[in-house]
Design a protein around this motif. Sequence first.
Motif, short mmCIF file in Angstrom:
data_model
loop_
_atom_site.label_atom_id
_atom_site.label_comp_id
_atom_site.label_asym_id
_atom_site.label_seq_id
_atom_site.Cartn_x
_atom_site.Cartn_y
_atom_site.Cartn_z
N SER A 246 41.53 43.32 57.91
CA SER A 246 42.63 43.05 58.83
C SER A 246 42.64 41.62 59.33
CB SER A 246 42.58 44.01 60.02
OG SER A 246 41.33 43.91 60.69
N ALA A 247 41.48 40.95 59.31
CA ALA A 247 41.43 39.57 59.78
C ALA A 247 40.21 38.85 59.24
CB ALA A 247 41.40 39.54 61.31
N VAL A 248 40.38 37.56 59.01
CA VAL A 248 39.29 36.66 58.66
C VAL A 248 39.28 35.53 59.68
CG1 VAL A 248 38.42 35.00 56.98
CG2 VAL A 248 39.36 37.19 56.20
N ASP A 249 38.15 35.28 60.30
CA ASP A 249 37.99 34.17 61.24
C ASP A 249 37.09 33.14 60.57
OD1 ASP A 249 37.17 32.41 63.32
OD2 ASP A 249 37.65 33.95 64.80
N ALA A 250 37.71 32.05 60.09
CA ALA A 250 36.95 31.04 59.35
C ALA A 250 36.01 30.25 60.25
CB ALA A 250 37.91 30.09 58.64
N ASP A 251 36.33 30.14 61.54
CA ASP A 251 35.48 29.40 62.46
C ASP A 251 34.24 30.20 62.83
OD1 ASP A 251 37.19 27.17 62.58
OD2 ASP A 251 38.45 28.16 64.07
N ARG A 252 34.45 31.46 63.19
CA ARG A 252 33.32 32.31 63.58
C ARG A 252 32.64 32.94 62.36
NH1 ARG A 252 37.08 32.99 67.75
NH2 ARG A 252 36.22 32.66 69.84
N ARG A 253 33.25 32.77 61.21
CA ARG A 253 32.74 33.34 59.96
C ARG A 253 32.57 34.86 60.08
NH1 ARG A 253 28.25 29.01 57.59
NH2 ARG A 253 29.41 27.11 58.12
N THR A 254 33.68 35.49 60.39
CA THR A 254 33.68 36.95 60.49
C THR A 254 34.84 37.52 59.69
OG1 THR A 254 35.05 36.97 62.50
CG2 THR A 254 32.64 36.94 62.79
N VAL A 255 34.64 38.74 59.21
CA VAL A 255 35.66 39.52 58.53
C VAL A 255 35.78 40.85 59.26
CG1 VAL A 255 36.20 40.80 56.42
CG2 VAL A 255 35.39 38.45 56.27
N GLY B 205 55.60 41.49 37.32
CA GLY B 205 54.73 40.42 37.78
C GLY B 205 54.26 40.68 39.20
N ILE B 206 53.56 39.70 39.76
CA ILE B 206 52.98 39.85 41.09
C ILE B 206 53.35 38.69 42.00
CG2 ILE B 206 51.02 41.17 40.22
CD1 ILE B 206 49.31 38.61 40.62
N GLU B 207 53.22 38.94 43.31
CA GLU B 207 53.28 37.90 44.34
C GLU B 207 51.87 37.71 44.86
OE1 GLU B 207 55.80 36.16 45.15
OE2 GLU B 207 57.57 37.31 44.50
N PRO B 208 51.36 36.48 44.92
CA PRO B 208 49.98 36.29 45.38
C PRO B 208 49.78 36.79 46.80
CG PRO B 208 51.16 34.20 45.31
CD PRO B 208 52.04 35.21 44.64
N THR B 209 48.65 37.45 47.03
CA THR B 209 48.35 38.02 48.34
C THR B 209 47.62 36.97 49.18
OG1 THR B 209 48.15 40.19 47.32
CG2 THR B 209 47.27 39.95 49.53
N THR B 210 48.40 36.28 50.01
CA THR B 210 47.86 35.16 50.79
C THR B 210 47.87 35.42 52.29
OG1 THR B 210 50.06 34.13 50.84
CG2 THR B 210 48.61 33.49 49.03
N ASP B 211 48.27 36.61 52.72
CA ASP B 211 48.46 36.89 54.15
C ASP B 211 47.21 36.58 54.97
OD1 ASP B 211 49.71 38.70 52.18
OD2 ASP B 211 50.92 39.41 53.86
N LEU B 212 46.07 37.11 54.54
CA LEU B 212 44.85 36.91 55.31
C LEU B 212 44.47 35.44 55.40
CD1 LEU B 212 42.65 39.84 53.95
CD2 LEU B 212 43.49 39.59 56.29
N ALA B 213 44.62 34.73 54.30
CA ALA B 213 44.30 33.30 54.30
C ALA B 213 45.21 32.54 55.25
CB ALA B 213 44.40 32.75 52.88
N GLU B 214 46.50 32.85 55.22
CA GLU B 214 47.45 32.18 56.10
C GLU B 214 47.11 32.44 57.56
OE1 GLU B 214 51.17 33.66 54.76
OE2 GLU B 214 51.14 32.52 52.89
N GLN B 215 46.79 33.71 57.88
CA GLN B 215 46.45 34.05 59.25
C GLN B 215 45.18 33.35 59.71
OE1 GLN B 215 46.28 38.33 59.12
NE2 GLN B 215 48.43 38.50 58.47
N ALA B 216 44.32 33.01 58.75
CA ALA B 216 43.07 32.31 59.08
C ALA B 216 43.25 30.80 59.14
CB ALA B 216 42.00 32.67 58.06
N GLY B 217 44.49 30.34 58.98
CA GLY B 217 44.77 28.90 59.05
C GLY B 217 44.45 28.15 57.79
#
Length: 396
Positions: A81-90, A234-246
Amino acid sequence: MTHFQYMIVGGGMAADAAANGIRELDADGSIAIISDDVDEPYTRPALSKKLWTDEEFSEADNFLGTAENTGAQIYLRTEVSAVDADRRTVTTAEERFEFDKLLFVTGGRPKSLDLEEGERVIYFRSFADYRRLREFSGRDLNVAVIGGGFIGTELAAALVQNSTNTTLIFDDETLGASVFPSDLARSFHDLYQKHGVRLVAGTKVSGGRSDADHVSLDYGDGSHEFDAVVVGLGIEPTTDLAEQAGITTDDGILVDESLQTSRPNVYAAGDVARYPDRLLGRQRVEHVDNATQMGTAAGRIMAGSDESYTHTPYFYTNVFDFGYQAVGTLDPSLRTVEDWVQPHSEGAVFYLDEGERVQGVLVVNRKGQLDAAREILAEDWAHAPSDLVHRLTSDD
């Protein structure tokens, strides 16, 4: 929180390759793979190829053995549901994890149309989708395939070779016209008709509906009824989590030559990664060679390698007795140079830009030519037809 040195979000072939890449340099580091799939990593190309045509290749043979080979802990049926790149948590619905380094291999979601997925409507992507489609094959049922690209053409060939009345619906006026020169496309089109596939060309499905027994598709002159429908657009790339993580995205997750995203210690590979190809410029490639090669490189890089990803991937298809491998851009609006040993069944096609530089190479029913094709792509000068003919077709 549970801590892992390496966190892999996504459970496809790139995830398996990354775990194996990590193990090449780090025998003991903890690895987690979080996947929303119901199956552990498996070979995706076989879902539309080998599992339909090779009686000796079973569903059990299609699994990659990731956990056994690498010791990775795999969490299935689990959505991040979320990735926090600063705190390094999933974060998932069940728990939160800490990581040292993270790899996005989230792939993509099938493109859809105004037709709800259900028991008789399959948006084809996963092993589970294969198993559902198999239930409708071999029973003389009427199945429609929507899409004239890789997945659509492979599934149509697979179904018709397994005692299924198959209709293929696609946009182009000739099957393959979006990638092949006109004569080759016509031959490809005729191949499907010869094998009994009903072709509905130059057609878009506007929508449809399904009930317990049938699916109705809206196209052309009205509504058309089938026992089942499989969509391969075809497919659409799944980028939601990355975008939410900045993390920076643009038709995929942007990475540098070391497959690192815009955030430190966060990487991306496979279908979702848009990377700088040394021959072709920035690319996002949805094919198995890229998934495995890039995934392996990402794993090694996360484990300490200072390498860059320099591989230019190939793509391929096998339908009936027609098979090809290709690198670069296959666009018939470019100038093409054709070199046939046997017309439209064995040879090569080169795609040249306005400056006569080769942008793509198609090799039909001839193996062992990929390195030579890449060498031609790397030649940054104008090519006359005489420079290309027999480069890939000579047996000398």
